[in-house]
Structures are given as C-alpha cells and as structure tokens.
Design a protein around this motif. Structure first.
Motif, PDB file in Angstrom:
ATOM      1  N   GLY B 190       0.826  -1.195   0.000  1.00 39.04           N
ATOM      2  CA  GLY B 190       0.000   0.000   0.000  1.00 39.04           C
ATOM      3  C   GLY B 190       0.864   1.249   0.000  1.00 39.04           C
ATOM      4  O   GLY B 190       2.051   1.202  -0.342  1.00 39.04           O
ATOM      5  N   PRO B 191       0.285   2.378   0.421  1.00 39.46           N
ATOM      6  CA  PRO B 191       1.006   3.659   0.368  1.00 39.46           C
ATOM      7  C   PRO B 191       2.313   3.679   1.162  1.00 39.46           C
ATOM      8  O   PRO B 191       3.255   4.378   0.769  1.00 39.46           O
ATOM      9  N   ASP B 192       2.395   2.946   2.276  1.00 35.82           N
ATOM     10  CA  ASP B 192       3.628   2.985   3.071  1.00 35.82           C
ATOM     11  C   ASP B 192       4.840   2.552   2.253  1.00 35.82           C
ATOM     12  O   ASP B 192       5.916   3.140   2.347  1.00 35.82           O
ATOM     13  N   GLY B 195       6.002   5.198  -0.040  1.00 36.29           N
ATOM     14  CA  GLY B 195       6.736   6.210   0.719  1.00 36.29           C
ATOM     15  C   GLY B 195       8.165   5.768   1.007  1.00 36.29           C
ATOM     16  O   GLY B 195       9.103   6.559   0.920  1.00 36.29           O
ATOM     17  N   GLN B 196       8.327   4.480   1.308  1.00 35.21           N
ATOM     18  CA  GLN B 196       9.666   3.959   1.594  1.00 35.21           C
ATOM     19  C   GLN B 196      10.579   4.083   0.382  1.00 35.21           C
ATOM     20  O   GLN B 196      11.682   4.610   0.471  1.00 35.21           O
ATOM     21  N   ARG B 199      11.697   7.494  -0.312  1.00 30.78           N
ATOM     22  CA  ARG B 199      12.739   8.018   0.588  1.00 30.78           C
ATOM     23  C   ARG B 199      14.117   7.491   0.221  1.00 30.78           C
ATOM     24  O   ARG B 199      15.108   8.210   0.276  1.00 30.78           O
ATOM     25  N   TYR B 200      14.186   6.204  -0.173  1.00 35.59           N
ATOM     26  CA  TYR B 200      15.496   5.656  -0.542  1.00 35.59           C
ATOM     27  C   TYR B 200      16.024   6.324  -1.815  1.00 35.59           C
ATOM     28  O   TYR B 200      17.213   6.636  -1.920  1.00 35.59           O
ATOM     29  N   ALA B 227      -1.937   2.731  -4.128  1.00 36.90           N
ATOM     30  CA  ALA B 227      -0.477   2.707  -4.107  1.00 36.90           C
ATOM     31  C   ALA B 227       0.075   2.782  -5.532  1.00 36.90           C
ATOM     32  O   ALA B 227       1.098   3.430  -5.782  1.00 36.90           O
ATOM     33  N   LEU B 230      -0.011   6.402  -6.482  1.00 36.42           N
ATOM     34  CA  LEU B 230       1.060   7.169  -5.821  1.00 36.42           C
ATOM     35  C   LEU B 230       2.412   6.876  -6.465  1.00 36.42           C
ATOM     36  O   LEU B 230       3.230   7.770  -6.658  1.00 36.42           O
TER      37      LEU B 230
END
Lengths: 183, 246
Positions: B190-192, B195-196, B199-200, B227, B230
C-alpha cells in the motif's frame, strides 16, 4: 509493513541495547535463549554479489552479517523513551526482547494517509499480525484515496485510521514509553 | 512409496487396524511425523479431564513429542500435547488407540479410533525453518538468482546497501547503467511501501550527487490501486512477483 526491525534488548540495569535487523520478518519467533540474535541468517550464496558478478564494489558496501539481528549495537544504555524515540521512518516493526529472551513485536503504523513520515503509532496485534498487516494496507489505501479525491481531510483520515487500529490491537503512542518500563 | 523428490512418505487409505498400527509404530521408531484421520473419541487427563465424543478428526504426532488433534475448522487444534511427550500406538478390542503421555506434569491424551480412514508417515528431514520461507529474503534470493525477473539486464550490485534513509533491499543498475533501488515485500503493498521507496531514491540522489535520475522499483505479489497511483505520481515502477516460484 515488512522486514526492517529495530530490536531492543532489555538489560539487567533496566536500560536497552538497540540493534537492527534488515530481514526481520517473524523475528520475534526466532529469538530465544539459544538464539538471542534470531539465529543464523540464511546463507544467500550471493553474500558478495558484487564480487560474484565481477563488478566493482560501490561506496557503502559492507560485509555480510551472519545473524538475523546485526550484532553491532546501534545504541547502548537506552531508556524506554529513547527506544520509542529511535523508531523512525526506516523501521517497520519494533521487537522488544526481555532478559529471558522472550520477544514481543510491535508493528509500526504510520497514520499519514499519503505514506510514512509524520504521525506514528506502535500496535501490538490482538490476533494474527499478518492479518493486521493486510488489513492496514487495504484500509490505509482506501483512506488515502478518499483524501486524494477530497472526500476526507488528512486529519480525519488519520483519526479514522487510529480509531480503526485501536480495535485490532493495543496502540502505543511514541510520546508514552511507559509500556516498556515494566518487565 | 517415496515421492519424486526423494522424501520418504508412507500412506495407506482405509488401512486395517493392524496396518495403521504398524505404519504409525514404524513412523515413531524412525522419527517420522505420523498423521491419522478417522472417526475417533479423544480423552485427556491431566490438570483437568476432558472427553471429545465421536467425530472425524485429523491427528498429527510429531517426532518432537507434540500431538495435535484437528477438526475441519479453525487453525487451533481441539486438543493437543506439547513437545516432550511419548507416543504409543496399540490395538485394543479391534480399535487403533494412540496415547501421548507427558511425565511432568502428568498428562495423557488418548485417541481411540472407531475407524482409521487414512494413515500416513512423513520422514521430514528438511531442517528449513518455517519462519524463513516465503519471506522478503526468499524474494531477494529469487531475484539474485534471476535478476531478469525485475527487468531484462537488471544487475544487482549489493543487498542491504546503506543510505541516509536506511538500508535498501537490492541496489543495482539497469541496462543503461542507471542506478536502481529495489524494495521487496512478500505481501500486497500500500502507500507505506511507496513512501519507503521514495525516501530511498531521494536519499541516494542526495548521497551520490548523481545527475541521472535514480529509478525506484517496488517488487511484491500485488499492489493496491491507490499505491499504484502514488507510485505513478512519483515516476516509480511496480513489478508483480511472489516470494517463491511455486
């Protein structure tokens, strides 16, 4: 929701030693008196991928870790509040290990509907953690969609997710580390 | 009989009581896992006493001494004994009787079969820990063994490479020499997870001072619609892949 785990080992003086596990899935079940670091990391056969492939090692390459939890401490002498403070966006779970090496896993759930990075809660699941993970992914996706199309404000999405999570387990806020002070 | 991969398995459908007893005893003797299915009653005596009336149940007797009695519902057995028990199988008045005894505290589980419908013995020799099957590590191994599963001519350069935002699962290069960050998940994402990866990619762009854009690829069995949106907004990609080939 996945494998990067912050592992906090309770010490006789009540402080914690913090370590990192990259492949931390089901780690709490693997930690015990005879395997305090979660046992051996499965041999990949490609520990040194760069060498195997005959390409130059890149900046940042480090030799492989042979236990599931990296034996090198990140922090020693951490207080309960330090442990919770250390849970940043790079972690997906917090595993707390007692002095008798019983491990308890808390899922790191981000309430921000667009991803990770702002408000976080630690969740100790009532039932199967995998079911909770799956539920969290779907629920957060729906809330995120509702925010994107203007049906919900980000604040109400966060509140809804927090309330819904509290039905699935016990929630701990990062500003209250008291749940780590006993035991 | 023996299975194609060499795992010794013995199995009898509708065995006589004598055949079922012999199969189970042989399994206990050589440290195999034994299962019996059929109509039975279950009696437990120990800290408490309980009896389950006649019903169709699946009884599993493990070489570590644990015993599990399952019905066709739920993940929990209806009765069980922990590791460390002794298993016995006998014939009593024409019925197959399995006993699992624990010395301390004194406990006994007795399963009396009206009829054994199926009996099997599995010589489980693979020490693979269940907790590390179907994990992100398996997914990593699958990709390292066959990097083309990510995309043709993908070259993994290192795993768990550190960045200021944390360690990335697989760090590599694509066919055009562009840096690729691969994030692995064994379950639907999902969205998390988006986001990860974001960030990387951001952290590596700052770290490497690379003028060329760094690619972010999320590898998981499936992804939610949101997701996927996104991910597309951020110009990153998704590859559908199960942790194991089966």
């Amino acid at each position: 929701m996945g494998h990067r785990a912050l592992v906090a080992y309770r010490q006789p003086d009540g402080t914690f030693t913090l370590r990192y596990a990259h492949w931390g899935e089901n780690l709490s079940a693997a930690i015990g008196p005879t395997s305090p670091l979660g046992g051996s990391a499965p041999h990949s056969g490609t520990d040194d991928v760069a060498t195997d492939l005959g390409v130059e090692r890149r900046n940042g390459y480090e030799p492989p870790i042979t236990t599931r939890v990296d034996p090198r401490p990140l922090t020693v002498g951490a207080t309960a509040a330090d442990v919770v403070d250390a849970v940043d966006v790079s972690y997906e779970s917090l595993v707390v290990v007692s002095r008798t090496f019983e491990a308890t896993a808390y899922l790191v759930c981000w309430l921000d509907p667009m991803g990770v990075g702002s408000e976080m809660v630690l969740v100790e699941p009532d039932d199967d953690p995998e079911t909770l993970r799956g539920w969290y992914v779907e629920t957060k996706s729906r809330l995120s969609g509702a925010v994107a199309d203007g049906t919900l404000t980000p604040e109400s999405a966060r509140a809804t997710l927090r309330r819904a999570l509290s039905v699935q387990g016990t929630l701990y806020s990062p500003d209250d580390a008291s749940f780590l002070r006993d035991g | 009989m023996t299975t194609a991969d060499g795992t010794p398995v013995q199995s009898i459908t509708h065995p006589t009581p004598e055949e079922a007893q012999a199969l189970a005893q042989h399994g206990f003797d050589r440290g195999a896992m034994v299962t019996l299915f059929g109509r039975c009653t279950v009696d437990y005596e120990g800290r408490a006493a309980s009896t389950l009336g006649p019903g169709d149940r699946h009884v599993m007797l493990k070489p570590d001494g644990s015993a599990l009695v399952h019905t066709d519902e739920g993940q929990q057995p209806v009765n069980w004994q922990p590791p460390g028990c002794d298993h016995e199988v006998a014939i009593d008045e024409g019925h197959v009787v399995v006993r699992s005894e624990r010395p301390t505290p004194e406990e006994e589980l007795t399963v009396t079969f009206e009829e054994v419908t199926h009996a099997a013995s599995f010589d489980v020799t693979d020490p693979t820990d269940l907790s590390v099957t179907g994990t992100e590590e398996d997914l990593r191994q699958r990709i390292l063994d066959d990097p083309d599963l990510v995309e043709p001519e993908f070259t993994p350069l290192s795993t768990e490479r550190n960045t200021p935002a944390g360690a990335v699962d697989i760090y590599g290069e694509d066919a055009d020499g562009r840096t690729v960050v691969v994030e692995l998940k064994r379950r639907r994402v999902g969205p998390d997870a988006v986001g990860q990866v974001d960030r990387y990619v951001g952290a590596l762009e700052r770290d490497l001072h690379d003028d060329a854009a760094i690619r972010g690829i999320l590898v998981a069995p499936s992804i939610t619609d949101r997701a996927r949106e996104l991910l597309a907004e951020k110009g990153m990609e998704f590859v559908a892949l199960e942790p194991t080939a089966e």
